[in-house]
Design a protein around this motif. Structure first.
Motif, PDB file in Angstrom:
ATOM      1  N   PRO A 105       0.809  -1.208  -0.274  1.00 11.67           N
ATOM      2  CA  PRO A 105       0.014  -0.037   0.099  1.00 11.67           C
ATOM      3  C   PRO A 105       0.824   1.220  -0.002  1.00 11.67           C
ATOM      4  N   ALA A 106       1.899   1.173   0.803  1.00 10.49           N
ATOM      5  CA  ALA A 106       2.610   2.671   1.076  1.00 10.49           C
ATOM      6  C   ALA A 106       3.389   2.781  -0.551  1.00 10.49           C
ATOM      7  N   SER A 107       4.164   1.769  -1.090  1.00  8.86           N
ATOM      8  CA  SER A 107       4.654   2.116  -2.165  1.00  8.86           C
ATOM      9  C   SER A 107       3.831   2.475  -3.586  1.00  8.86           C
ATOM     10  N   VAL A 108       2.768   1.712  -3.488  1.00  8.01           N
ATOM     11  CA  VAL A 108       1.471   1.907  -4.399  1.00  8.01           C
ATOM     12  C   VAL A 108       1.101   3.183  -4.319  1.00  8.01           C
ATOM     13  N   GLY A 109       0.786   3.595  -3.252  1.00 11.55           N
ATOM     14  CA  GLY A 109       0.049   4.690  -2.670  1.00 11.55           C
ATOM     15  C   GLY A 109       0.956   5.804  -2.918  1.00 11.55           C
ATOM     16  N   LEU A 110       2.136   5.877  -2.604  1.00 10.27           N
ATOM     17  CA  LEU A 110       3.115   7.131  -2.898  1.00 10.27           C
ATOM     18  C   LEU A 110       3.499   7.102  -4.347  1.00 10.27           C
ATOM     19  N   GLY A 111       3.884   6.041  -5.018  1.00 12.94           N
ATOM     20  CA  GLY A 111       4.046   6.183  -6.375  1.00 12.94           C
ATOM     21  C   GLY A 111       2.779   6.826  -7.216  1.00 12.94           C
ATOM     22  N   LEU A 112       1.589   6.438  -6.770  1.00 13.70           N
ATOM     23  CA  LEU A 112       0.544   7.258  -7.631  1.00 13.70           C
ATOM     24  C   LEU A 112       0.468   8.757  -7.096  1.00 13.70           C
ATOM     25  N   LEU A 113       0.581   9.011  -5.931  1.00 13.27           N
ATOM     26  CA  LEU A 113       0.813  10.576  -5.386  1.00 13.27           C
ATOM     27  C   LEU A 113       1.685  11.255  -6.193  1.00 13.27           C
ATOM     28  N   VAL A 114       3.029  10.528  -6.143  1.00 15.61           N
ATOM     29  CA  VAL A 114       4.164  11.126  -6.984  1.00 15.61           C
ATOM     30  C   VAL A 114       3.737  11.538  -8.428  1.00 15.61           C
ATOM     31  N   ALA A 115       3.355  10.417  -8.958  1.00 15.38           N
ATOM     32  CA  ALA A 115       2.911  10.413 -10.651  1.00 15.38           C
ATOM     33  C   ALA A 115       1.724  11.474 -10.659  1.00 15.38           C
ATOM     34  N   LEU A 116       0.781  11.557  -9.772  1.00 20.49           N
ATOM     35  CA  LEU A 116      -0.393  12.503 -10.024  1.00 20.49           C
ATOM     36  C   LEU A 116       0.476  13.897 -10.009  1.00 20.49           C
ATOM     37  N   GLY A 117       1.281  14.147  -9.053  1.00 21.81           N
ATOM     38  CA  GLY A 117       2.003  15.348  -8.854  1.00 21.81           C
ATOM     39  C   GLY A 117       2.724  15.986 -10.120  1.00 21.81           C
ATOM     40  N   LEU A 118       3.675  14.693 -10.336  1.00 25.43           N
ATOM     41  CA  LEU A 118       4.520  15.175 -11.447  1.00 25.43           C
ATOM     42  C   LEU A 118       3.566  15.183 -12.985  1.00 25.43           C
ATOM     43  N   HIS A 119       2.581  14.602 -12.819  1.00 26.74           N
ATOM     44  CA  HIS A 119       1.738  14.797 -14.045  1.00 26.74           C
ATOM     45  C   HIS A 119       1.203  16.088 -14.075  1.00 26.74           C
ATOM     46  N   ALA A 120       0.681  16.708 -13.208  1.00 31.73           N
ATOM     47  CA  ALA A 120       0.090  17.943 -12.863  1.00 31.73           C
ATOM     48  C   ALA A 120       1.266  18.961 -13.121  1.00 31.73           C
ATOM     49  N   LEU A 121       2.346  18.901 -12.770  1.00 29.84           N
ATOM     50  CA  LEU A 121       3.501  19.898 -12.653  1.00 29.84           C
ATOM     51  C   LEU A 121       3.987  19.859 -14.158  1.00 29.84           C
ATOM     52  N   ALA A 122       3.836  18.751 -15.035  1.00 38.66           N
ATOM     53  CA  ALA A 122       4.461  18.747 -16.358  1.00 38.66           C
ATOM     54  C   ALA A 122       3.929  19.820 -17.115  1.00 38.66           C
ATOM     55  N   ARG A 123       2.605  20.157 -16.801  1.00 38.70           N
ATOM     56  CA  ARG A 123       1.935  21.039 -17.715  1.00 38.70           C
ATOM     57  C   ARG A 123       2.704  22.305 -17.614  1.00 38.70           C
ATOM     58  N   SER A 124       2.732  22.898 -16.252  1.00 37.46           N
ATOM     59  CA  SER A 124       3.505  24.145 -16.198  1.00 37.46           C
ATOM     60  C   SER A 124       5.027  24.357 -16.135  1.00 37.46           C
ATOM     61  N   LEU A 125       5.607  23.157 -15.580  1.00 32.96           N
ATOM     62  CA  LEU A 125       7.103  23.224 -15.366  1.00 32.96           C
ATOM     63  C   LEU A 125       7.529  21.833 -15.882  1.00 32.96           C
ATOM     64  N   PRO A 126       7.386  21.650 -17.335  1.00 33.54           N
ATOM     65  CA  PRO A 126       7.874  20.417 -17.937  1.00 33.54           C
ATOM     66  C   PRO A 126       9.378  19.914 -17.448  1.00 33.54           C
ATOM     67  N   ARG A 127      10.333  20.979 -17.465  1.00 36.10           N
ATOM     68  CA  ARG A 127      11.626  20.416 -17.224  1.00 36.10           C
ATOM     69  C   ARG A 127      11.774  20.224 -15.766  1.00 36.10           C
ATOM     70  N   VAL A 128      11.106  20.905 -14.870  1.00 34.75           N
ATOM     71  CA  VAL A 128      11.523  20.326 -13.386  1.00 34.75           C
ATOM     72  C   VAL A 128      10.767  19.240 -12.968  1.00 34.75           C
ATOM     73  N   SER A 129       9.557  18.867 -13.989  1.00 31.49           N
ATOM     74  CA  SER A 129       8.750  17.627 -13.655  1.00 31.49           C
ATOM     75  C   SER A 129       9.747  16.420 -14.180  1.00 31.49           C
ATOM     76  N   GLU A 130      10.492  16.748 -15.288  1.00 30.97           N
ATOM     77  CA  GLU A 130      11.513  15.539 -15.630  1.00 30.97           C
ATOM     78  C   GLU A 130      12.400  15.267 -14.802  1.00 30.97           C
ATOM     79  N   MET A 131      12.962  16.513 -14.235  1.00 26.27           N
ATOM     80  CA  MET A 131      14.112  16.074 -13.352  1.00 26.27           C
ATOM     81  C   MET A 131      13.552  15.363 -12.120  1.00 26.27           C
ATOM     82  N   LEU A 132      12.421  15.775 -11.531  1.00 22.05           N
ATOM     83  CA  LEU A 132      11.944  15.135 -10.336  1.00 22.05           C
ATOM     84  C   LEU A 132      11.851  13.777 -10.602  1.00 22.05           C
ATOM     85  N   LYS A 133      11.305  13.451 -11.846  1.00 21.60           N
ATOM     86  CA  LYS A 133      11.003  12.002 -12.267  1.00 21.60           C
ATOM     87  C   LYS A 133      12.224  11.432 -12.269  1.00 21.60           C
TER      88      LYS A 133
END
Lengths: 295, 270, 357
Positions: A79-107
């Motif tokens: 649950p922890a790894s799947v949940g965190l993976g989903l949260l991080v993915a949702l965050g990075l996906h949302a961030l990719a629209r406004s800050l694509p470079r930062v999002s790629e780096m964090l990924k």
């Protein structure tokens, strides 16, 4: 089919087929046989013991302990790894629209533990969690928090290993979720917006979560399968200790088979481990067929 | 505002993820005195490369790295040599037993290596091959996963192209290697990344198959090193850990997209 | 509902510029344009999915530019239908009602068991869903998933989902583009019928002029992000406002003769203006005004296409009734057209100039 055709087929497929038999099928068959014997590596004799090995695994405190530890570890990490993976993915996906470079780096940062050599990283964790020289306890003492013995406290060690397991697998799950998110048709979000799903929360439950269904299930099974196999961190950091508090199935398999050379008993552990994984795969296929297949 | 909160949370998570990496590099750059102090700091105050010098000249780390390259390279070459022709035949030839062979590959996908370890160990012991490079490489020749991936990739090559090569008089083995193999290069690379990463990082089998430190692969070697120094030389140990981790991490940072594809799209096997 | 001087820019490219349109209650308007003409962006601005870079969106005289789509009570049917694949047909149709009438807590499964109010709202939603499904002949399919439906059925589900909450305006984005020819025909009639029965304002976005001409009361032709003409179907065809519209509308591209002796042979205005003749108006006529060489003749069944070259080098197309006996290539023939079917455009601006017969 003429002679030459058959010869060339044999030349093409023979080596691989032979390797599969020698490296996979024959050993699996042998393990299933050995599991019912008392064979000791190097010993001259071998005898049938029926289900004794399994009785020992499920009956002894040691065996039950290893199974229970593994299940605890798995039920924390999934649950922890799947949940965190989903949260991080949702965050990075949302961030990719406004800050694509930062999002790629964090990924890249989140994925780094997946590519890194786990044993070396475990050694680094050991230094990080070192009671006197480590950073974690230095900082927590500075903040007035207790400084526990992360890897040698019997009540704590399994959770410490779980945390490292989560740390290692979040990035992998994140990448799978990002691929799932990218595959959702944008027009579904438009439709949700028109239909009145105005809050991000409502859109998540109407579109994102159901559309990620197959991905989520896949991620959970992959995480479970790799969590069941936990070995590297145990072998590096605790060797199953202290007092078997962090003993797990695969580590027990290794210890019984290759330290104590009890091939029969270790084979029984192997069989149980293998059947658990098969059950997991069957569950995955069954659920995919019935529930999340929308077409 | 909302975006800044999001960015802040993600950055915080990233710092936690990076912490062991930062710490590993930091300790590897600290002089001995700075490590054994009561005032531990995140970053070194007087960075030095002495630990690296010691790890490279006075320990077997270079030997471990070489072993790692030999073993992962050997495994990959052997896997491709065996798998490419078979995957080609499965994708583009009709023969008796094709269905059985493919089903066998799918079945073999279900068995992780741990399951086969005991009998393979016994077999190698019987042959007297334990404690050798052979013991480290040979058991991984059969890769159901590689066969499966390659077959799927080869099946996407148009049939006409293969038939054209046959009309031009190429033999089947030549078609497999000179037509199918190059055309499936993206899949081959993805598989290579998967295979090399898995075996470079593997600890389970090297711990079983070898006891000789001269044959240790990088993770096994790091443990030999740690057990030998027993807490006296964390600096060089961390330098060693950095050297062991560096090749794959650098490869990942240089070609992130291929790497994530290689490891994630091939997610069947963790 | 109306758009007032609306523009939309993405970065440096202006997709829609200074666009104005009024959509009156009960009207059926088609927004017709080639792909990339900005018609979909216009639709999305009306729906509230895009915010205009400048200009206003009004509904009943109230500025709704900053209002979200759901608050505008507009129905939108997507080109790809955008049905929720994990929900049944019934649930798909009910979604707009559930999202707007039930709170987040009331949408949880089982909420109806706890609260009588929720139960009442749910039964209303069910009744409404049922009646819309009946209207679109979906009552037998309510428990299926979208993936189990044919393209035409999916299209009707999308229509039902759009209609279910009694919208003030109904926007359709290329509703027929994913259907085969036979279905297109019957669906056109169905949509017209739906418009008549519901009495909502309909706005249809399409690149297919047959769709626009056959369904809409009023057609807005959009070229390069601007309104090129806004008129009835008949007017668009018979009195195109400018050269671009004239070329865009019609099964065959309109012939345009540049100013010169040949243009003037049809009408004296041809000395300084462009003369346009639709291929179906250009007829072989031994007493015709224009002499041309036949370069290619193709028999297409009900009609025959004649490609011509005039002595001045203009390429023309004439469409005649289907005839299998075609004159050989290279034949010199005379062509004429009725004065009433000639079009005249300003050579410089391309704007229509009225000519008297």
């Amino acid at each position: 089919m003429n002679m030459r055709e058959s010869m060339s087929t044999l030349l093409l497929t023979g080596p691989a087929a032979l390797a599969l038999v020698l490296c996979v099928f024959l050993p699996v068959a042998v393990v299933f046989v050995l599991a019912f014997t008392n064979y000791q590596i190097g010993a001259p004799g071998i005898g049938w013991v029926g289900l004794d090995n399994f009785a020992q695994l499920f009956g002894s405190r040691m065996g039950r302990n290893a199974i229970l530890n593994t299940l605890t570890y798995v039920s924390i990490v999934i649950p922890a790894s799947v949940g965190l993976g989903l949260l991080v993915a949702l965050g990075l996906h949302a961030l990719a629209r406004s800050l694509p470079r930062v999002s790629e780096m964090l990924k890249a940062v989140y994925f780094l533990p997946v590519a890194a050599t786990l044993v070396a990283m475990a050694v680094s964790w050991q230094m990080l969690l070192h009671p006197s020289l480590g950073l974690v306890n230095t900082w927590s003492s500075a903040l007035g928090l207790p400084a526990p013995l992360w890897l040698s406290d019997r009540g704590l060690v399994l959770y410490t290993l779980s945390a490292i397991g989560i740390w290692q697998s979040v990035g992998y799950n994140m990448v799978l979720f990002l691929a799932g998110l990218a595959a959702i048709q944008p027009s579904l979000y438009d439709a949700a917006e028109v239909d009145g799903a105005t809050s991000g929360w409502a859109r998540f439950w109407l579109v994102t979560w159901p559309m990620l269904g197959p991905t989520t299930l896949f991620v959970m099974v992959v995480t479970a399968a790799s969590a069941f196999r936990v070995f590297e961190t145990v072998a590096t950091l605790t060797k199953g200790g202290p007092a078997f508090a962090s003993d797990t199935i695969v580590y027990a398999l290794y210890r019984e088979g290759f330290v104590y050379f009890k091939a029969g008993y270790a084979s029984a552990i192997t069989v149980v481990f293998f059947l658990a994984l098969l059950l997991l795969t069957a569950l995955q296929i069954w659920v995919i067929e019935r529930k999340v297949h929308y077409r | 505002m909302k975006r800044m909160v999001l960015l802040g949370l993600l950055a915080l998570g990233a710092v936690v993820v990076l912490l062991p990496f930062i710490w590993m590099v930091s300790v590897s750059l600290k002089p001995q005195a700075e490590i054994f102090t009561s005032s531990v700091t995140l970053l070194p105050r007087a960075p030095t490369l002495a630990n690296y010098w010691q790890a490279i000249t006075q320990t077997a780390i270079p030997r471990y790295l070489l072993n790692g390259a030999l073993v992962t390279g050997g495994i990959l070459v052997l896997q491709l040599l065996v798998s490419v022709p078979c995957a080609y035949a499965l994708a583009h030839r009709r023969f008796r037993g094709r269905g059985v062979l493919f089903a066998a590959i799918l079945a073999a996908l279900l068995a992780p290596f741990h399951v086969t370890a005991i009998p393979i160990f016994l077999g190698l012991a019987q042959l007297g091959w334990l404690n050798s490079y052979t013991a480290l490489i040979l058991p991984f020749t059969a890769t159901a996963f590689g066969l499966f991936l390659l077959r799927q990739a080869f099946a996407r090559i148009p049939r006409d192209l293969i038939d054209a090569a046959r009309v031009d008089g190429m033999g089947e083995m030549a078609i497999a290697w000179r037509i199918a193999f190059p055309l499936a290069m993206p899949t081959v690379i993805a598989f290579a990344i998967f295979s090399v990463t898995a075996h470079w990082n593997d600890l389970f089998w090297p711990m079983i198959a070898t006891t000789d430190p001269q044959l240790a692969t990088p993770p096994r070697g790091i443990l030999f090193f740690r057990d030998a120094e027993s807490g006296d030389a964390p600096g060089p140990l961390m330098a060693g850990a950095v050297l062991v981790t560096a090749p794959l991490v650098l490869a990942f940072l240089l070609s992130q997209r291929r790497f994530t594809q290689g490891l994630a799209n091939t997610g069947l096997k963790g | 509902m109306s758009l007032c001087n609306v523009s939309k820019r993405f970065g440096d490219t202006t997709v829609v510029s200074d666009f104005s349109l009024d959509l009156f209650a009960g009207e059926f308007v088609a927004l017709l344009g080639a792909s990339g003409s900005g018609k979909s962006t216009t639709l999305r601005m009306l729906a509230g999915l895009e915010r205009p870079s400048s200009g206003k969106v009004l509904m009943d005289g109230v500025d709704v530019t900053d209002l979200r789509p759901a608050a505008r009570n507009i129905a939108l049917m997507f080109q790809s239908y955008a049905l929720y694949p994990h929900l049944s047909v019934r649930q798909n149709i009910a979604t707009p009602l559930r999202q707007t009438r039930l709170s987040a807590a009331a949408r949880l499964p089982g909420a109806g068991l706890l609260s009588g109010q929720v139960r009442k709202a749910e039964s209303e939603i069910n009744a409404r869903t049922q009646s819309v499904a009946q209207m679109l002949r979906l009552d037998g399919l309510l428990e299926r998933r979208p993936g189990q439906l044919s393209g035409g059925q999916q299209q009707r589900v999308a229509l039902a989902r759009a209609l279910v909450r009694d919208p003030s305006a109904f926007l359709l984005d290329e509703p027929l583009s994913n259907l085969d020819t036979a279905l297109r025909h019957s669906t056109r009639e169905e949509i017209r019928d739906l418009h008549r029965r519901t009495g909502h304002a309909f706005l249809l976005v399409t690149h297919d002029q047959t769709d626009a001409l056959s369904m809409a009361d009023r057609i807005v032709v959009m070229i390069a992000g601007r309104v090129a003409q806004c008129a009835s179907a008949a007017d668009i065809y018979h009195r195109p406002a400018n050269r671009e519209v004239a070329r865009f509308i019609g099964a065959h591209r309109m012939n345009i003769l540049p100013p010169g002796v040949e243009a003037a042979s049809f009408h004296p205005r041809g000395m300084q203006d462009d003369i346009g003749i639709r291929p179906e108006a250009l007829q072989a006529d031994p007493n015709g005004a224009l002499l041309a060489t036949l370069t290619n003749a193709a028999f297409h069944g009900e009609e025959t296409l004649l490609r011509l070259r005039t002595d001045a080098g203009a390429e023309l197309l004439a469409v005649t009734e289907g005839t299998a006996s075609l004159p050989p290539q290279g034949t010199k023939m005379r062509f004429g057209a009725q004065a009433a079917r000639l079009h005249c455009f300003d050579a410089a601006t391309g704007l229509r100039k009225e000519i008297k017969a």
